[in-house]
Design an enzyme around this catalytic site. Structure first.
Site, PDB file in Angstrom:
ATOM      1  N   ASP A   1      -5.776  -5.474  -6.284  1.00  0.00           N
ATOM      2  CA  ASP A   1      -4.632  -4.648  -6.645  1.00  0.00           C
ATOM      3  C   ASP A   1      -4.964  -3.218  -6.199  1.00  0.00           C
ATOM      4  OD1 ASP A   1      -2.314  -3.659  -8.092  1.00  0.00           O
ATOM      5  OD2 ASP A   1      -3.720  -3.016  -9.646  1.00  0.00           O
TER       6      ASP A   1
ATOM      7  N   ASP B   1      -3.081   0.258  -7.652  1.00  0.00           N
ATOM      8  CA  ASP B   1      -2.986   1.238  -8.734  1.00  0.00           C
ATOM      9  C   ASP B   1      -3.844   0.848  -9.927  1.00  0.00           C
ATOM     10  OD1 ASP B   1      -1.147   3.047  -7.545  1.00  0.00           O
ATOM     11  OD2 ASP B   1       0.503   1.689  -8.019  1.00  0.00           O
TER      12      ASP B   1
END
Length: 269
Positions: A33, A35
Site C-alpha cells: 500500500d 498512504d
C-alpha cells in the site's frame, strides 16, 4: 472489473521497451500500500498544505460522503486549481512527506534481492502523488506495477483525478477494491509464469488493505501496521472466524520488522 481510464503504470524504461518482461523464476511477490504504509501520512491530507491557508473551506469538507472519497478528492483538486495552486506547489508538498519508519531500509533490502521479489504497489491514492514521491525517494524503478487511481494535469493546470474501476465488493469504496486487483494480478501472473509464486506478501495499514488479505493462503503473510485499521480488522476476524483467515499475520511498527521476516523466509528456501 469495469475500468474507467485505469492505468497500470510501469517503469519508464520498460515502457520504452528497454526492459525485458518480469522473469518467471522470482519465487516471491510482495504488494505494498502507499498512504500510511510507504509514507507516514495520507497524501490526500498532505496535499491540502498547498491550498490557500493550508486548509479547505468547511463547505467543501462537508461534501464528503462515506465510500465516495475519490469523488470528494476530485472536488478538492478542482477547488485548489481554481485558487491557483500550481503543479509545482503540489509536487513540493508531496515530495516532503516522510517515509514510514524503516521503509527505506526495507526498500534497500529488496534492492539486494532482485532475484527473489516481484514488487507491486496497490493504492487508493493516485498516479501523480505516488510517482512524484517514489521518484524523489529513488525507489520508482523497484515497482513492476502500480495500481492506483489515474491522475494527470490538463492544459489548464488542473490535476484531474479519476476512479480506478467499478466493482461489487460491499467492503470497499466504490472506486477501488484491492482484493479484485490482487486476485486478478495473481491469476494473470500465474498464467504468464506457468506456475504460482511460492509465497505472497502484503504490506498495508488501512481497512481497504484488509480486503485483499482475505484471499492470501496459508503460506502467505499479511504485514499489518501495528494498531492500524488493517491490523484491528484481522485480529477481529481471527478471533471470531479463524477459519476464514488463512495467512500468517505479522504486525509491523517499522519496515525493519518486515525485513526480519523476509530474511527468515529467504533463508528457509
Amino acid at each position: 472489473c469495469v475500468c474507467f481510464g485505469c492505468e497500470l503504470v510501469e517503469p519508464s524504461s520498460r515502457r520504452r521497451g528497454n526492459m525485458a518482461a518480469a522473469p518467471p523464476h522470482k519465487p516471491f511477490l510482495i504488494f505494498f500500500d502507499f498512504d500510511e504504509t510507504i509514507v507516514d501520512e495520507s497524501s490526500d491530507d498532505v496535499v491540502v498544505q498547498a491550498a490557500p491557508g493550508q486548509r479547505l473551506p468547511a463547505w467543501l469538507k462537508d461534501t464528503y460522503q462515506p465510500g465516495h472519497y475519490n469523488e470528494y478528492m476530485q472536488r478538492v483538486l478542482a477547488y485548489m486549481a481554481e485558487k491557483g495552486v500550481t503543479e509545482q506547489a503540489i509536487r513540493t508538498v508531496i515530495e516532503k512527506i516522510p517515509a514510514s519508519p524503516g521503509i527505506l531500509a526495507l526498500f534497500q533490502y529488496l534492492r539486494t534481492r532482485p532475484q527473489d521479489f516481484e514488487i507491486v504497489l496497490v493504492s487508493d491514492a493516485n498516479t501523480f502523488f505516488i510517482e512524484t514521491w517514489l521518484r524523489r525517494a529513488g525507489a520508482r524503478h523497484q515497482f513492476l506495477k502500480i495500481f492506483t487511481n489515474p491522475a494527470s494535469f490538463n492544459e489548464d493546470g488542473r490535476l484531474l483525478l479519476g476512479p480506478y474501476h467499478a466493482h461489487g465488493c460491499p467492503r470497499c469504496p466504490e472506486n477501488m477494491c484491492k482484493q479484485v486487483i490482487v486476485r486478478d494480478y495473481l491469476a494473470r501472473r500465474t498464467q504468464e509464469r506457468g506456475r504460482p509464486f511460492q509465497r505472497v506478501f502484503y504490506v498495508g495499514d488501512g481497512a481497504n488493505d484488509f480486503c485483499p488479505s482475505l484471499i492470501l493462503g496459508p503460506r502467505d503473510t499479511a504485514f499489518a501496521r501495528q494498531d492500524y485499521p488493517m491490523h484491528k480488522l484481522i485480529v477481529e476476524k481471527v478471533t471470531t472466524q479463524p477459519a476464514d483467515f488463512k495467512a500468517t499475520v505479522v504486525p509491523w511498527a517499522s519496515g525493519e520488522d518486515v525485513v526480519a521476516r523476509l530474511k527468515k523466509v529467504v533463508e528457509e528456501r
